[in-house]
Design a protein around this motif. Structure first.
Motif, PDB file in Angstrom:
ATOM      1  N   ASP A 355       9.478  13.936  -4.853  1.00 22.14           N
ATOM      2  CA  ASP A 355       8.686  12.721  -4.631  1.00 22.14           C
ATOM      3  C   ASP A 355       9.133  11.604  -5.558  1.00 22.14           C
ATOM      4  O   ASP A 355       9.196  10.444  -5.164  1.00 22.14           O
ATOM      5  N   ARG A 359       7.879  10.901 -13.638  1.00 22.88           N
ATOM      6  CA  ARG A 359       6.659  11.406 -14.285  1.00 22.88           C
ATOM      7  C   ARG A 359       6.621  12.946 -14.237  1.00 22.88           C
ATOM      8  O   ARG A 359       7.583  13.575 -13.776  1.00 22.88           O
ATOM      9  N   GLU A 361       5.993  15.278 -12.426  1.00 23.65           N
ATOM     10  CA  GLU A 361       5.767  15.744 -11.064  1.00 23.65           C
ATOM     11  C   GLU A 361       7.104  16.243 -10.499  1.00 23.65           C
ATOM     12  O   GLU A 361       7.370  17.416 -10.525  1.00 23.65           O
ATOM     13  N   TRP A 365       7.802  17.668  -2.495  1.00 28.36           N
ATOM     14  CA  TRP A 365       6.643  17.348  -1.643  1.00 28.36           C
ATOM     15  C   TRP A 365       7.086  17.285  -0.184  1.00 28.36           C
ATOM     16  O   TRP A 365       7.901  16.451   0.208  1.00 28.36           O
ATOM     17  N   ASP A 368       6.540  13.837   1.889  1.00 27.84           N
ATOM     18  CA  ASP A 368       7.517  12.791   1.595  1.00 27.84           C
ATOM     19  C   ASP A 368       8.846  13.109   2.284  1.00 27.84           C
ATOM     20  O   ASP A 368       9.493  12.232   2.864  1.00 27.84           O
ATOM     21  N   TRP A 423       2.197  16.967   5.967  1.00 32.65           N
ATOM     22  CA  TRP A 423       2.907  17.587   4.839  1.00 32.65           C
ATOM     23  C   TRP A 423       3.535  18.909   5.314  1.00 32.65           C
ATOM     24  O   TRP A 423       4.751  19.024   5.416  1.00 32.65           O
ATOM     25  N   PHE A 479      -3.971  15.473   3.148  1.00 29.28           N
ATOM     26  CA  PHE A 479      -3.912  14.321   2.242  1.00 29.28           C
ATOM     27  C   PHE A 479      -4.232  13.006   2.949  1.00 29.28           C
ATOM     28  O   PHE A 479      -4.229  11.951   2.322  1.00 29.28           O
ATOM     29  N   TRP A 482      -1.860   9.003   3.204  1.00 32.68           N
ATOM     30  CA  TRP A 482      -1.740   8.852   1.741  1.00 32.68           C
ATOM     31  C   TRP A 482      -1.335   7.430   1.323  1.00 32.68           C
ATOM     32  O   TRP A 482      -0.332   6.910   1.808  1.00 32.68           O
ATOM     33  N   PHE A 594       1.657   6.782   3.856  1.00 33.33           N
ATOM     34  CA  PHE A 594       2.836   7.647   4.051  1.00 33.33           C
ATOM     35  C   PHE A 594       2.960   8.143   5.492  1.00 33.33           C
ATOM     36  O   PHE A 594       4.053   8.365   5.978  1.00 33.33           O
ATOM     37  N   GLU A 638       6.268   3.693  -5.011  1.00 33.89           N
ATOM     38  CA  GLU A 638       5.340   4.661  -4.424  1.00 33.89           C
ATOM     39  C   GLU A 638       4.207   3.960  -3.674  1.00 33.89           C
ATOM     40  O   GLU A 638       3.758   4.418  -2.633  1.00 33.89           O
ATOM     41  N   MET A 654      -0.948   7.348 -11.094  1.00 36.35           N
ATOM     42  CA  MET A 654      -0.017   7.569  -9.988  1.00 36.35           C
ATOM     43  C   MET A 654       0.659   6.266  -9.630  1.00 36.35           C
ATOM     44  O   MET A 654       0.173   5.507  -8.794  1.00 36.35           O
ATOM     45  N   HIS A 659       9.885   6.192  -5.401  1.00 38.00           N
ATOM     46  CA  HIS A 659       9.396   7.162  -4.410  1.00 38.00           C
ATOM     47  C   HIS A 659      10.032   6.755  -3.084  1.00 38.00           C
ATOM     48  O   HIS A 659       9.912   5.610  -2.685  1.00 38.00           O
TER      49      HIS A 659
END
Ligand code: BGC
Length: 761
Positions: A355, A359, A361, A365, A368, A423, A479, A482, A594, A638, A654, A659
């Motif tokens: 993603d 950070r 993370e 994902w 994405d 997802w 989600f 998103w 998204f 993002e 976030m 992204h």
């Protein structure tokens, strides 16, 4: 044990860290003798963790972060290197350094040691002599180990290197290792070990700093601005006194005061440390970490003399995939958007499609990846990359058929077992896109059981009366759309989760039916086709009014219903008009997240509203694709409002500036603005469908397809559209002109270059 590791044992250091603390990186070495002449020598090696090998003082291979990241609970990959030329007669030394990597370093916001508590090494050097005899040098407790200058190394936190602890010529013959310890025999988890097939991460390019200046806020700090947000690290050349200590911080963006903005990195320290040995010019690049950044700040401790930073370069890292496609047009901001999309891809295709790279993370994902895969497959040859990731997906699939939200499944953030609509549906969309872009039926074949297993899972747990994410059976529902600006993704408001769920459920059934047909499974194809019909009916009953309006008024609701063919043909035009009305009443701006964004412009164009699609594409005010470009972005943000003049930075919780998800519009630039579209899988047949519009006067796309080089270029000259089309030798093509244009061109085109002129009627 596999033949390539017939004699090898897993080994480790005698020292390892804890859930919150790193141990120094272990070094290993073994001395062996080579007599007589050598016909060939191959090093097979892997690690649980990361490895770098050296042979007789030289680095083996050019991979970074080998052996890569896979679903470590099931599988680890290994590499084989031809090292024939690196051996010599007499004494030889094999060496390895291990890093924690994904295996035992920090992952997302969890503790360290998710898979195991220390890095392990498995290696076997197989030497075939001229007489055909074979000698094997295999990892065992007879190997020696120690620690050296890498005091800690973590992918998210950074690396600390003290050059005063360097080990000298540790991987060369003649070195005194009498103070090294014996390696520990280790027990590795019982998982498959397989030769890696996916593209390795490499140093792809280096970037010189665009600007370099003394930090106004710090008396002993230098700032480098690389002019580009990217993934990798810096390489430093420095001179100074022994013990001088450098702290190297990384950031994507500067704050209002011009300082490095790092609040959005959350729990990732993203800081490297280097201590000088003070023996002249020293060059250093971290080994076992990466950062997502545009700016680097190098500061140093106070002392009798400041170190002299001779040079700093940015080292760009990503999975090494051939560049295949380029797009450009007459609109400079759209060209910058395309540049940002490409750099979003470079920054996030590192072992798995992540993603974001900065950070705490950096995960695979699924949502994405499915949104961006089509755009990605234009820029680079991502076939092998997705082969490997889809295997990770099969490994990560739960026994019940669920597909987790992130792959490899890190069980982070207390996420549910099922990734939910859009997802988990990467399970269908990704292999299907690989098939479409590369004419690759094998990927569909390999993934079919996983796809079908997921459909069974949905029917069993997530669907009621053909409605997926039905609130009666699924209280979470996924989600949502998103980060949409109309409340989607929150608990209330926005695009209903059952609408999103059912739209993607229909698409899943459609993809599976087509796949089953391709794989010659007629009964299953019929079953999924019938299922598709029932889902479409259920969708219409629940969400579509007789006059074509949807029960939810979001742009994404309209986009999904139209894109997945869920609205009866008789009212489709009315549905599309309502979408346009909603865009207009939003000030001619998008509000999608998204889920809806990748299809928005496709839907507008396909339903006769190309003009509106161009207005959204060329919109410069927030929210739009060009708003971040106008703010100086060099990658895709993002969030539509990662930073705005009114509100400043979005929530630190976030707010990535790298992204790729919204970069999915790249697919529309290529297929519709330039007009290079798949007619038959792999571009075996190309559909040239240029759709000039907005203020654009020219556009061009070039793509190395599996069947050869394809290209389209168009230019508007008064009332004439001048086209140059290139059809690969092994392909055919068809030209579809925009409505209202005419040419003498027959429509069907054979291999070669074609100059075509069309006039506006
Ligand atoms: C990630 C996304 C992801 C999302 C799930 C975020 O934290 O960065 O890109 O898809 O969570 O909703």
């Amino acid at each position: 044990m596999l033949a390539d590791f017939s004699d090898a044992m897993w080994i480790s250091s005698t020292l390892w860290g804890g859930p919150r603390s790193c141990a120094p990186a272990p070094y290993f070495r073994v001395v062996f003798h080579v007599g007589g002449s050598v016909r060939s020598a191959t090093l097979h090696v892997t690690a649980l963790g990361l490895y770098e090998c050296e042979l007789n003082g030289r680095l083996v291979g050019d991979h970074v972060f080998a052996p890569g990241w896979s679903e470590y609970r099931k599988r680890v990959y290994y590499q084989s290197y031809d090292v024939t030329a690196m051996l010599r007669a007499g004494e030889n030394v094999m060496g390895a350094i291990l890093g924690d990597g994904w295996y035992c370093g920090l992952i997302a916001e969890k503790d360290r040691q998710q898979y195991g508590d220390r890095p392990l090494l498995l290696a076997q050097l197989e030497i075939t002599h001229a007489d055909g005899s074979i000698t094997r040098i295999a990892s065992s407790p007879a190997w020696k180990t120690t620690t050296g200058p890498i005091l800690e190394a973590d992918l998210l936190q950074g690396e600390a290197y003290d050059a005063r602890h360097e080990l000298g010529a540790w991987s060369s013959p003649g070195y005194d290792d009498s103070r090294w310890q014996s390696a520990e025999p280790a027990t590795a988890p019982d998982i498959a070990i397989e030769r890696s097939e996916g593209p390795p991460v490499r140093r792809i390019e280096t970037l010189p700093p665009l600007k370099q200046y003394v930090a106004p806020w710090h008396s002993r700090a230098l700032v480098c601005d690389f002019g580009q947000n990217f993934t990798g690290r810096m390489r430093l050349t420095v001179r100074g006194r022994r013990g001088a200590h450098l702290k190297i911080r990384y950031a994507e963006i500067l704050d209002a005061k011009g300082r490095l903005y790092t609040d959005n990195l959350r729990g990732a320290r993203c800081t490297d440390f280097y201590t000088l040995k003070g023996e002249g010019v020293e060059t250093w690049e971290p080994r076992f970490t990466f950062h997502g950044f545009r700016y680097v700040e190098i500061s140093w401790s106070a002392g009798p003399a400041d170190p002299v930073i001779e040079s700093v370069v940015g080292v760009v890292l990503h999975s090494d995939m051939a560049v295949t496609g380029t797009f450009q047009c007459s609109h400079p901001l759209i060209n910058q958007l395309e540049h940002n999309i490409l750099w979003g891809q470079k920054s996030n295709f590192l072992e798995v499609p992540t993603d974001c790279p900065q950070r705490d993370e950096r995960l695979g994902w699924t949502g994405d990846a499915q949104a961006f895969i089509r755009t990605a497959a234009f820029h680079m040859d991502v076939q092998g990359f997705f082969h490997k990731w889809l295997k990770d997906m099969r490994d990560a699939q739960d026994h019940d058929g669920a597909i987790p939200p992130v792959i490899p499944n890190t069980h982070s953030f207390g996420l549910p077992p099922d990734g939910g609509p859009a997802w988990a549906d990467a399970v269908m969309i990704c292999p299907w896109t690989v098939y479409r872009c590369y004419d690759d039926l094998e990927t569909l074949r390999a993934h079919y059981a996983c796809m079908a297993g997921y459909m069974d899972y949905l029917a069993k747990h997530k669907v009621r009366d053909y409605i997926r994410a039905h609130p009666d059976v699924d209280t979470w529902g996924g989600f949502g759309d998103w980060l949409a600006l109309d409340g989607s993704g929150k608990t209330e408001g926005g695009t209903p989760k059952d609408l999103i769920g059912t739209a993607f459920y229909a698409n899943n059934a459609d993809i599976l039916a087509r796949t089953a047909t391709l794989l010659e499974k007629p009964d299953e194809a019929r079953r999924y086709r019938e299922l598709h019909g029932r889902i479409v009916e259920a969708f219409r009953r629940r969400f579509v009014s007789p006059d074509g309006l949807l029960s939810a008024g979001t742009q994404t609701a309209y986009v999904l219903a139209l894109h997945f063919g869920l609205v009866p043909e008789s009212v489709r035009a009315a549905t599309a008009r309502e979408l346009v009305r909603r865009i207009e009443s939003n000030g001619m701006r998008l509000a999608t997240g998204f889920v809806g964004t990748p299809y928005l412009l496709h839907v507008l164009e396909a339903h006769g509203h190309l003009d509106v699609a161009y207005k959204l594409l060329e919109q410069e005010a927030f929210p739009s694709w060009l708003f971040p470009v106008k703010q100086g972005a060099t990658t895709i943000w993002e969030r539509w409002d990662g930073w705005t003049p009114d509100k400043g930075f979005q929530d630190v919780g976030m707010n990535s500036f790298n992204h790729y998800a919204y970069g999915a519009v790249g697919d529309w630039l290529v297929s519709t603005v330039a007009g290079l579209e798949i007619g038959e899988p792999g571009y075996r047949k190309i559909l040239f469908k240029p759709r000039p519009g907005g203020s654009l006067t020219s556009a061009e796309a070039r793509l190395k397809t599996p069947y050869g080089q394809a290209a389209i270029r168009w230019e508007l000259r008064d009332r004439t559209l001048v086209l140059r089309l290139t059809v690969p030798n092994e392909a055919t093509a068809e030209l579809s002109l925009p409505a209202g244009w005419q040419s003498a061109c027959p429509g069907a085109l054979g291999p070669g270059s074609h100059d075509v002129e069309a006039v506006r009627l």
